[in-house]
Design an enzyme around this catalytic site. Structure first.
Site, PDB file in Angstrom:
ATOM      1  N   ASP A   1       0.839  -1.187   0.000  1.00  0.00           N
ATOM      2  CA  ASP A   1       0.000   0.000   0.000  1.00  0.00           C
ATOM      3  C   ASP A   1       0.886   1.253   0.000  1.00  0.00           C
ATOM      4  O   ASP A   1       1.768   1.345   0.845  1.00  0.00           O
ATOM      5  CB  ASP A   1      -0.725  -0.030   1.358  1.00  0.00           C
TER       6      ASP A   1
ATOM      7  N   SER B   1       4.789   4.758  10.794  1.00  0.00           N
ATOM      8  CA  SER B   1       4.906   3.490  10.083  1.00  0.00           C
ATOM      9  C   SER B   1       3.523   2.911   9.855  1.00  0.00           C
ATOM     10  O   SER B   1       2.594   3.163  10.620  1.00  0.00           O
ATOM     11  CB  SER B   1       5.760   2.508  10.879  1.00  0.00           C
ATOM     12  N   LYS B   2       3.404   2.132   8.772  1.00  0.00           N
ATOM     13  CA  LYS B   2       2.114   1.569   8.418  1.00  0.00           C
ATOM     14  C   LYS B   2       1.631   0.594   9.481  1.00  0.00           C
ATOM     15  O   LYS B   2       0.449   0.367   9.635  1.00  0.00           O
ATOM     16  CB  LYS B   2       2.199   0.873   7.055  1.00  0.00           C
ATOM     17  N   ARG B   3       2.583  -0.001  10.225  1.00  0.00           N
ATOM     18  CA  ARG B   3       2.209  -0.955  11.257  1.00  0.00           C
ATOM     19  C   ARG B   3       1.509  -0.254  12.415  1.00  0.00           C
ATOM     20  O   ARG B   3       0.571  -0.764  12.988  1.00  0.00           O
ATOM     21  CB  ARG B   3       3.460  -1.676  11.762  1.00  0.00           C
TER      22      ARG B   3
END
Ligand code: GLU
Length: 489
Positions: free
Chosen positions: A19, A256-258
């Site tokens: 993504d 961060s995407k996390r």
């Protein structure tokens, strides 16, 4: 002559590894702004040489989200251009001659060390707390045959840079001035699978594509000296470099995407942010405006006042309250018809409405938009605020916390309201207001708050709703009567 007068060529070079990250939009914005400022070009290049991390849909998502944000490119994989192809996996033949030249000139060498051997080497370095780490050059100066006699040999070699003692450990950055960096390691430039690594491909492509300014995230600062060495060895003129600060969460950690849903560029579209608001928000993350009044600025204004020197080097805090404020601002500034269209588009895009929604629903939504425009923060909130207009009368549920509003004394109000509406000729909000005020406030001797609350709950299912009389007008007499009677029952 100032730098600004030379048409610059800039690029954003995302890797399709998932993504798209909000950082890709952030970089694109600054690259594009400078390209526009100088009357130059903005290139999109897809850096897909890391096959292990490649994600198939990612490239399409990069295209669609950047376009949605209005950050289009002049040259790119999907539209072509004079330096095509713009996808590194389609340029593999391009890199090999550069590798051969580096080997021939003694600046690069083959390395046959297996992954296991490299892991052992690193573990030993860590255990002995050696000051100098990095590749130990076991393969350097050896022929394949000589190396094959030693342990940890892998038949398919990689190619490494031979970093000299006097390697540059700093460079001039457009934003940061003189930057110093640790001495580089013997970086791999060609992998065992024959793909170049990022470091070689980025230099070769930036050169061949005529890139004049490399604008990227600060995580690449330590790589820049390696790139400068490659430019030097290959006899090429390096571009100028600008390393943008990383965007940070409120606690200063890197986005961060996390950990943060807002790290995903798609999240903003899913939430119903307007592209112009997000763009404005990203502009503000580059540098604060000179005064509050200029916080709201179009891309054109941003370009006009653009300067690298203004960019802050401290990681800007990603403050969603500011984005919400900006989004509300842009929503209020829209023509209601335009806002309505965008809400419909959003509902279809997110799958909340079917691709070709019933024209009657669309019409009702468009007519209801002015009722909610003032207080709307995101497009996604619209349907929630107007749900009662799209719920069949017999399915309207009265919210638990609003139930008391239609019980007890409220019964008398509802009875009076039904009687009033039955006899009303013109069913518009002005007539409704006049009539209900006369019957409920004056007639029953109630304060407006107590007179209208039961009607609101019966009509909308909730104590909080868009303006009542306008909502009733939109619903029409039949629906209003059915709802009032249902609440009575
Ligand atoms: N492919 C790199 C990335 O995704 C590009 C870095 C650069 O702009 O040089 O971050």
């Amino acid at each position: 002559m100032t730098d600004d007068l030379i048409p610059a060529r800039l690029r954003v070079a995302p890797s399709p590894t998932g993504d798209p990250h909000v950082g890709t939009a952030y970089m694109s914005l600054f690259n594009l702004a400078y390209a526009r400022k100088t009357g130059g070009s903005f290139v999109l290049r897809i850096e897909d040489t890391d096959r292990a991390r490649y994600v198939a849909d990612s490239e399409e998502q990069i295209f669609s989200t950047l376009r949605w944000l209005g950050l289009g490119w002049d040259e790119g994989p999907d539209i072509g251009g004079p330096y095509a192809p713009y996808r590194q996996s389609e340029r593999l033949d391009t890199y090999r001659p550069f590798v051969d030249k580096l080997i021939a000139d003694g600046h690069a060498y083959y390395c046959w060390c297996s992954t296991e051997r490299l892991a052992q080497m690193r573990a030993a370095q860590a255990a002995s707390k050696q000051a100098v780490t990095g590749y130990d050059r076991l393969c350097y100066g050896k022929t394949r045959e000589q190396r094959a006699e030693l342990p940890g040999f892998s038949p398919t070699p990689v190619v490494r840079m031979l970093i000299p003692q006097d390697a540059p450990t700093g460079f001039e950055d457009l934003i940061r001035g003189e930057v110093s960096t640790p001495r580089p390691d013997d970086q791999v430039i060609l992998k065992a699978d024959g793909f170049p690594t990022y470091h070689l491909a980025v230099v070769v492509d930036d050169h061949l594509m005529g890139i004049t300014h490399v604008v990227r995230g600060e995580e690449w600062i330590s790589s820049t000296p390696k790139h400068l060495l490659l430019y030097r060895w290959l006899g090429l003129t390096p571009p100028a470099f600008a390393h943008m600060p990383l965007l940070r969460n409120r606690d200063k950690s890197k986005i961060s995407k996390r950990k943060n849903p807002a790290a995903r560029l798609m999240w903003f579209r899913e939430q119903g942010y307007l592209p112009e608001a997000l763009r404005n928000f990203l502009q503000l993350l580059g540098y604060p405006p000179s005064d509050d009044a200029s916080e709201v600025a179009s891309f054109e204004e941003f370009v006009e006042h653009f300067a690298w020197q203004k960019v802050a080097t401290v990681g800007p805090i990603f403050d969603l309250d500011k984005l919400n404020w900006l989004n509300g601002h842009y929503i209020r500034a829209l023509d209601p018809a335009d806002l309505g269209e965008r809400i419909v588009e959003h509902l279809v895009w997110t799958g909340q409405w079917e691709p070709e929604p019933d024209p009657a629903r669309v019409d009702r939504l468009l007519r209801a938009v002015p009722l909610i425009q003032e207080r709307l923060v995101t497009l996604d909130e619209a349907l929630g605020k107007l749900q009662f207009l799209f719920t069949p009368d017999d399915e309207l549920a009265i919210a638990e916390d609003s139930r008391a509003g239609v019980e007890g004394d409220a019964q008398a109000v509802l009875v009076a309201a039904v009687e009033a509406l039955e006899g009303l000729e013109a069913f518009d909000h002005e007539s409704l207001q006049q009539l209900l005020r006369a019957r409920l406030v004056d007639g029953l001797g109630l304060k407006p708050k107590f007179a209208f609350a039961p009607v609101r709950v019966a009509i909308t299912g909730s104590r909080v709703s868009p303006p009542l009389f306008e909502s009733m007008e939109l619903l029409g007499r039949e629906s209003c009567l059915v709802r009032l009677r249902a609440a009575l029952a």
